[in-house]
Design a protein around this motif. Structure first.
Motif, PDB file in Angstrom:
ATOM      1  N   ARG A 221      17.803   0.536  17.289  1.00  0.00           N
ATOM      2  CA  ARG A 221      16.624   0.440  16.428  1.00  0.00           C
ATOM      3  C   ARG A 221      17.018   0.153  14.990  1.00  0.00           C
ATOM      4  O   ARG A 221      18.062   0.582  14.510  1.00  0.00           O
ATOM      5  N   SER A 222      16.123  -0.551  14.299  1.00  0.00           N
ATOM      6  CA  SER A 222      16.277  -0.802  12.873  1.00  0.00           C
ATOM      7  C   SER A 222      14.945  -0.548  12.184  1.00  0.00           C
ATOM      8  O   SER A 222      13.876  -0.720  12.779  1.00  0.00           O
ATOM      9  N   ASP A 223      15.040  -0.128  10.932  1.00  0.00           N
ATOM     10  CA  ASP A 223      13.839   0.007  10.111  1.00  0.00           C
ATOM     11  C   ASP A 223      13.742  -1.258   9.262  1.00  0.00           C
ATOM     12  O   ASP A 223      14.633  -1.543   8.461  1.00  0.00           O
ATOM     13  N   GLN A 224      12.678  -2.043   9.465  1.00  0.00           N
ATOM     14  CA  GLN A 224      12.552  -3.328   8.795  1.00  0.00           C
ATOM     15  C   GLN A 224      11.197  -3.427   8.089  1.00  0.00           C
ATOM     16  O   GLN A 224      10.163  -3.036   8.654  1.00  0.00           O
ATOM     17  N   LEU A 225      11.222  -3.954   6.879  1.00  0.00           N
ATOM     18  CA  LEU A 225      10.016  -4.091   6.066  1.00  0.00           C
ATOM     19  C   LEU A 225      10.043  -5.426   5.342  1.00  0.00           C
ATOM     20  O   LEU A 225      11.108  -5.904   4.929  1.00  0.00           O
ATOM     21  N   PHE A 226       8.854  -5.979   5.165  1.00  0.00           N
ATOM     22  CA  PHE A 226       8.689  -7.119   4.264  1.00  0.00           C
ATOM     23  C   PHE A 226       7.687  -6.717   3.199  1.00  0.00           C
ATOM     24  O   PHE A 226       6.555  -6.340   3.517  1.00  0.00           O
ATOM     25  N   LEU A 227       8.124  -6.750   1.952  1.00  0.00           N
ATOM     26  CA  LEU A 227       7.335  -6.262   0.826  1.00  0.00           C
ATOM     27  C   LEU A 227       6.964  -7.420  -0.082  1.00  0.00           C
ATOM     28  O   LEU A 227       7.811  -8.278  -0.383  1.00  0.00           O
ATOM     29  N   VAL A 228       5.728  -7.429  -0.533  1.00  0.00           N
ATOM     30  CA  VAL A 228       5.262  -8.465  -1.442  1.00  0.00           C
ATOM     31  C   VAL A 228       4.734  -7.809  -2.712  1.00  0.00           C
ATOM     32  O   VAL A 228       3.886  -6.907  -2.648  1.00  0.00           O
TER      33      VAL A 228
ATOM     34  N   PRO B 291       8.192 -13.996   6.771  1.00  0.00           N
ATOM     35  CA  PRO B 291       9.505 -14.588   7.090  1.00  0.00           C
ATOM     36  C   PRO B 291       9.855 -14.531   8.575  1.00  0.00           C
ATOM     37  O   PRO B 291       9.462 -13.615   9.293  1.00  0.00           O
ATOM     38  N   ASP B 292      10.581 -15.540   8.979  1.00  0.00           N
ATOM     39  CA  ASP B 292      11.165 -15.572  10.322  1.00  0.00           C
ATOM     40  C   ASP B 292      12.582 -15.042  10.180  1.00  0.00           C
ATOM     41  O   ASP B 292      13.507 -15.776   9.828  1.00  0.00           O
ATOM     42  N   VAL B 293      12.775 -13.760  10.457  1.00  0.00           N
ATOM     43  CA  VAL B 293      14.055 -13.121  10.192  1.00  0.00           C
ATOM     44  C   VAL B 293      14.341 -12.087  11.268  1.00  0.00           C
ATOM     45  O   VAL B 293      13.427 -11.411  11.769  1.00  0.00           O
ATOM     46  N   ASN B 294      15.606 -11.979  11.654  1.00  0.00           N
ATOM     47  CA  ASN B 294      16.059 -10.982  12.636  1.00  0.00           C
ATOM     48  C   ASN B 294      15.252 -11.024  13.930  1.00  0.00           C
ATOM     49  O   ASN B 294      15.072  -9.999  14.597  1.00  0.00           O
ATOM     50  N   GLY B 295      14.726 -12.196  14.250  1.00  0.00           N
ATOM     51  CA  GLY B 295      14.021 -12.354  15.515  1.00  0.00           C
ATOM     52  C   GLY B 295      12.663 -11.699  15.574  1.00  0.00           C
ATOM     53  O   GLY B 295      12.089 -11.549  16.666  1.00  0.00           O
ATOM     54  N   ILE B 296      12.101 -11.309  14.455  1.00  0.00           N
ATOM     55  CA  ILE B 296      10.789 -10.660  14.451  1.00  0.00           C
ATOM     56  C   ILE B 296       9.727 -11.695  14.792  1.00  0.00           C
ATOM     57  O   ILE B 296       9.615 -12.741  14.146  1.00  0.00           O
ATOM     58  N   GLN B 297       8.933 -11.402  15.802  1.00  0.00           N
ATOM     59  CA  GLN B 297       7.935 -12.346  16.284  1.00  0.00           C
ATOM     60  C   GLN B 297       6.578 -12.199  15.608  1.00  0.00           C
ATOM     61  O   GLN B 297       5.824 -13.171  15.490  1.00  0.00           O
ATOM     62  N   ALA B 298       6.249 -10.998  15.208  1.00  0.00           N
ATOM     63  CA  ALA B 298       4.923 -10.759  14.618  1.00  0.00           C
ATOM     64  C   ALA B 298       5.013  -9.595  13.634  1.00  0.00           C
ATOM     65  O   ALA B 298       5.905  -8.744  13.738  1.00  0.00           O
ATOM     66  N   TRP B 299       4.043  -9.590  12.705  1.00  0.00           N
ATOM     67  CA  TRP B 299       4.021  -8.561  11.662  1.00  0.00           C
ATOM     68  C   TRP B 299       2.659  -7.866  11.648  1.00  0.00           C
ATOM     69  O   TRP B 299       1.658  -8.411  12.121  1.00  0.00           O
ATOM     70  N   LYS B 300       2.665  -6.677  11.072  1.00  0.00           N
ATOM     71  CA  LYS B 300       1.401  -5.976  10.813  1.00  0.00           C
ATOM     72  C   LYS B 300       1.405  -5.474   9.372  1.00  0.00           C
ATOM     73  O   LYS B 300       2.444  -5.108   8.836  1.00  0.00           O
ATOM     74  N   ARG B 301       0.246  -5.475   8.760  1.00  0.00           N
ATOM     75  CA  ARG B 301       0.084  -5.009   7.384  1.00  0.00           C
ATOM     76  C   ARG B 301      -0.076  -3.486   7.407  1.00  0.00           C
ATOM     77  O   ARG B 301      -0.960  -2.966   8.100  1.00  0.00           O
ATOM     78  N   VAL B 302       0.780  -2.766   6.653  1.00  0.00           N
ATOM     79  CA  VAL B 302       0.747  -1.297   6.704  1.00  0.00           C
ATOM     80  C   VAL B 302       0.506  -0.659   5.336  1.00  0.00           C
ATOM     81  O   VAL B 302       0.303   0.553   5.241  1.00  0.00           O
ATOM     82  N   LEU B 303       0.549  -1.449   4.282  1.00  0.00           N
ATOM     83  CA  LEU B 303       0.250  -0.941   2.936  1.00  0.00           C
ATOM     84  C   LEU B 303      -0.372  -2.086   2.149  1.00  0.00           C
ATOM     85  O   LEU B 303       0.126  -3.219   2.194  1.00  0.00           O
ATOM     86  N   ASP B 304      -1.450  -1.772   1.434  1.00  0.00           N
ATOM     87  CA  ASP B 304      -2.109  -2.799   0.633  1.00  0.00           C
ATOM     88  C   ASP B 304      -2.825  -2.127  -0.525  1.00  0.00           C
ATOM     89  O   ASP B 304      -3.852  -1.478  -0.336  1.00  0.00           O
ATOM     90  N   THR B 305      -2.260  -2.278  -1.734  1.00  0.00           N
ATOM     91  CA  THR B 305      -2.883  -1.633  -2.903  1.00  0.00           C
ATOM     92  C   THR B 305      -4.158  -2.350  -3.332  1.00  0.00           C
ATOM     93  O   THR B 305      -4.938  -1.817  -4.117  1.00  0.00           O
TER      94      THR B 305
END
Length: 693
Positions: A631-638, A650-664
């Motif tokens: 397992r890895s802990d992976q985040l994409f922050l904007v 981003p297409d990185v580390n084989g991640i196929q899909a993302w979910k939004r978990v924080l939005d100010t």
């Protein structure tokens, strides 16, 4: 009752007043005194009942033992020697002196000209000699019994990667809290009350950093203006807790507070001031160190020892280069760890502590070497305020392991980025990843930077988004004090406003800044009250405001912003990628896994031209940390300080899909999970975090 020193050749190694169970041993350092007298007082401290010359001198330590003398005895010293200010000597036996090692201080300092070794107003100034007795106006030491039932209490020693610091003031945090009993407000026991501890635990705090709690007097010039020394950066007793923070006058109240915080899983860090004392310049009073041995305890001008050498802006500088003065500082630190069970220290103006005999700052200096080899002190939390006001005093990144450092570069770059200043993307990128340029050397870790948005000195977070200018008129200095460059923005109105648009914009900017703090590598520090929307009315130097200006306003306890702060802290704790021990270099791991990556809104990797684009306001950061083999802990922050935009995930580390978990930008559901399409809409002036779906 008459007292006399025992004829027994009794010598305890420690300095100060040590109760043995059958009597009390007194010891004090002075290299240049000709005689030192112990003065005993009535229980109320008003009558001097005995004056005894300390009979033994060895290694410049004067000592004596009185059989039968019990805890509770009130005492002070008088020192005889040359009064020769031009040579640096200011002995005056008419002045009662506080024991530098006193473990409890009785009374309040009553300002009077008799406290000065010279005649105030005399044409010869400090070269004159004053023969009035200062004892009626002086505080005194009180002999202590150090026994206390700790009931198995032990140090927590939480890793820096799991540490979240809350800087606050004993009186400030408790004076208006509706749940703290009136009689406990402003005290250690008020700090340790259930409502305060419950708030901190619920918020997610792991360590509380207390503004100075060692004994300090109120400055004379402040009292004359109807003000007082609120912050406490004028220490006189390095071993004694501040009496005004004791509800019933017992030193054990501090121990009770520490014990209760530990039981709640919260470490206690003390803000300590070993760089100067409350005695001021050569024109200051004679209260302790100056009268015991001015030439040893203080740095004096190498050209004219009549005058103090000041790198602190307070009139004097403690001579940490002297071995016995260094010993006093180390003894004090060990006392607070070993006897009072504190977990660490934040050193005020710490660059002064690193100045050698030749005055220059030296990161390999004696003080740092002494700390690093000490089996007690090297294991506690050590935080430097890495500057002073002397030449070469700004030393951010210059301290050795195991010190962490307050990082004002973090504060300034984050404030400026969210204020909309151009060219800040490279700066904020550096702050998000631990300020490697400052700290990634000498085997220092990625937790070396203590990241802060605000602190006791400066605007609160709410005032940072509410005021363009400082408003320090209440300090009585015609608004000349305090920093003028605060990188703040009032968002359209100076101070409080009923304009809902401005209020909403301020709320979002506060969310953005708190989110940035909790998403950054390093150690986050929250100023107490920021989570409540606390304001000081634009006062950015409330050092003398022991009133509603300086106290925490608890009326924001039901504000949605408090819930956001709790969520941001919980989010940080849930993601090990945000709490890494080593600096990330950008080099792929052996298996090809990307640990860190920087992205433009269009999904392309940042290149040199993009980094240099002064108009860029949006930055994407990918982080990864392996949790175990599977397992890895992976985040994409904007981080978007510009307008609404679409961001390609981003297409990185084989991640196929993302979910939004924080939005100010979606305050009502800032931490709700939503599937994310790519490109994803990111609102202007917002922080968004994505996880692999």
């Amino acid at each position: 009752m008459s007292y006399s020193f025992s004829e027994l050749d009794f010598m305890k190694p420690e300095l100060g007043a040590a109760f043995t169970g059958e009597g009390t041993h007194f010891a004090v350092f002075s290299a240049h005194a000709e005689q030192v007298e112990l003065c005993l007082f009535s229980d109320d401290g008003k009558e001097e009942t005995a004056r005894l010359a300390l009979p033994k001198r060895e290694g410049d330590v004067w000592s004596g033992y009185i059989a039968g003398l019990r805890p509770g005895t009130v005492y002070g010293y008088r020192a005889h020697g040359p009064y020769d200010p031009k040579a640096g000597h200011r002995f005056n036996p008419n002045k009662l002196l506080l024991d530098p090692y006193a473990q409890q201080v009785m009374g309040e300092l009553q300002w009077d000209d008799a406290l000065y070794g010279y005649k105030v107003g005399d044409p010869q100034e400090d070269l004159s000699f004053d023969d009035r007795d200062s004892a009626p106006f002086m505080v005194k030491g009180v002999v202590q019994d150090l026994e206390f039932d700790w009931a198995g209490d032990s140090a927590i020693r939480r890793p820096w990667t799991e540490t979240i610091i809350y800087e606050t003031h004993v009186r400030g945090l408790t004076m208006t809290h509706p749940g703290v009993p009136d009689e406990l407000r402003g005290t250690f026991l008020g700090m340790a009350s259930d409502p305060v501890i419950e708030h901190l635990v619920d918020l997610g705090i792991s360590a509380i950093e207390l503004l100075p709690i060692q004994y300090f007097p109120d400055d004379r010039f402040l009292l004359e203006k109807g003000l007082r020394n609120y912050w406490g950066y004028q220490t006189l007793g390095f071993f004694a807790p501040q009496p005004r923070f004791l509800s019933a006058g017992a030193v054990t109240e501090f121990k009770t507070m520490v014990k209760r915080f530990h039981a709640a899983g919260i470490e206690v860090i003390m803000d300590v001031v070993y760089n100067h004392t409350a005695e001021g310049s050569e024109r200051g009073p004679t209260l302790s160190f100056r009268g015991l041995d001015n030439l040893s305890y203080y740095r004096l001008s190498p050209d004219d020892p009549r005058h103090s050498y000041d790198t602190t802006g307070t009139g004097n500088t403690v001579n940490i280069a002297h071995p016995m003065v260094l010993r006093m500082v180390l003894d004090s630190l060990r006392y607070w760890v070993g006897v009072m069970h504190v977990d660490g220290f934040r050193f005020d103006l710490a660059s002064t502590l690193g100045r050698t005999r030749h005055i220059e700052f030296d990161r390999e200096g004696t003080f740092f070497d002494a700390i690093r080899q000490d089996p007690i002190l090297s294991g506690v939390k050590l935080i430097a305020e890495p500057w002073d006001v002397g030449d070469g005093g700004y030393q951010v990144g210059g301290f050795p392991h195991p010190f962490r450092e307050w990082n004002d570069k973090y504060r300034d770059d984050v404030r400026r980025f969210w204020k909309g200043d151009g060219g800040l993307v490279p700066g904020v990128a550096a702050r998000l990843t631990g300020s490697a340029q400052q700290f990634n050397h000498s085997d220092r870790g990625a937790t070396s930077s203590v990241n802060l948005l605000s602190a006791h000195d400066g605007f609160t977070l709410m005032d940072t988004v509410s005021y363009d200018n400082k408003h320090n008129d209440a300090n009585g200095e015609e608004n000349r004090d305090g920093h003028s460059d605060n990188h703040s923005h009032n968002m359209g109105a100076e101070g409080p406003t009923d304009d809902q648009g401005i209020r909403d914009a301020r709320d979002r900017r506060r969310r953005n800044m708190i989110a940035t703090l909790m998403l950054s590598q390093g150690v986050p520090m929250l100023l107490g009250g920021d989570e409540l929307g606390n304001s000081q009315g634009g006062n950015n130097n409330a050092y003398c405001q022991d009133n509603e200006i300086g106290w925490t306003d608890w009326s924001g306890v039901d504000d949605p912003f408090l819930a956001f702060c709790k969520g941001a802290i919980a989010f940080r704790k849930a993601h090990s990628a945000l709490r890494q021990e080593r600096f990330l270099t950008g080099e792929p791991a052996e298996d090809g896994t990307v640990e860190i990556g920087w992205y433009r809104p269009d999904g392309a990797a940042m290149d040199d031209a993009t980094w240099q684009d002064g108009e860029l306001r949006t930055l994407g950061l990918f982080l990864c940390k392996s949790v175990d083999d599977e397992r890895s802990d992976q985040l994409f922050l904007v981080f978007n300080a510009g307008g609404d935009c679409e961001v390609t995930l981003p297409d990185v580390n084989g991640i196929q899909a993302w979910k939004r978990v924080l939005d100010t930008g979606a305050a009502e559901e800032g931490f709700a999970e939503h599937p994310a399409e790519s490109p994803a809409m990111v609102y202007g002036a917002s922080v968004v975090a994505f996880e692999p779906a």
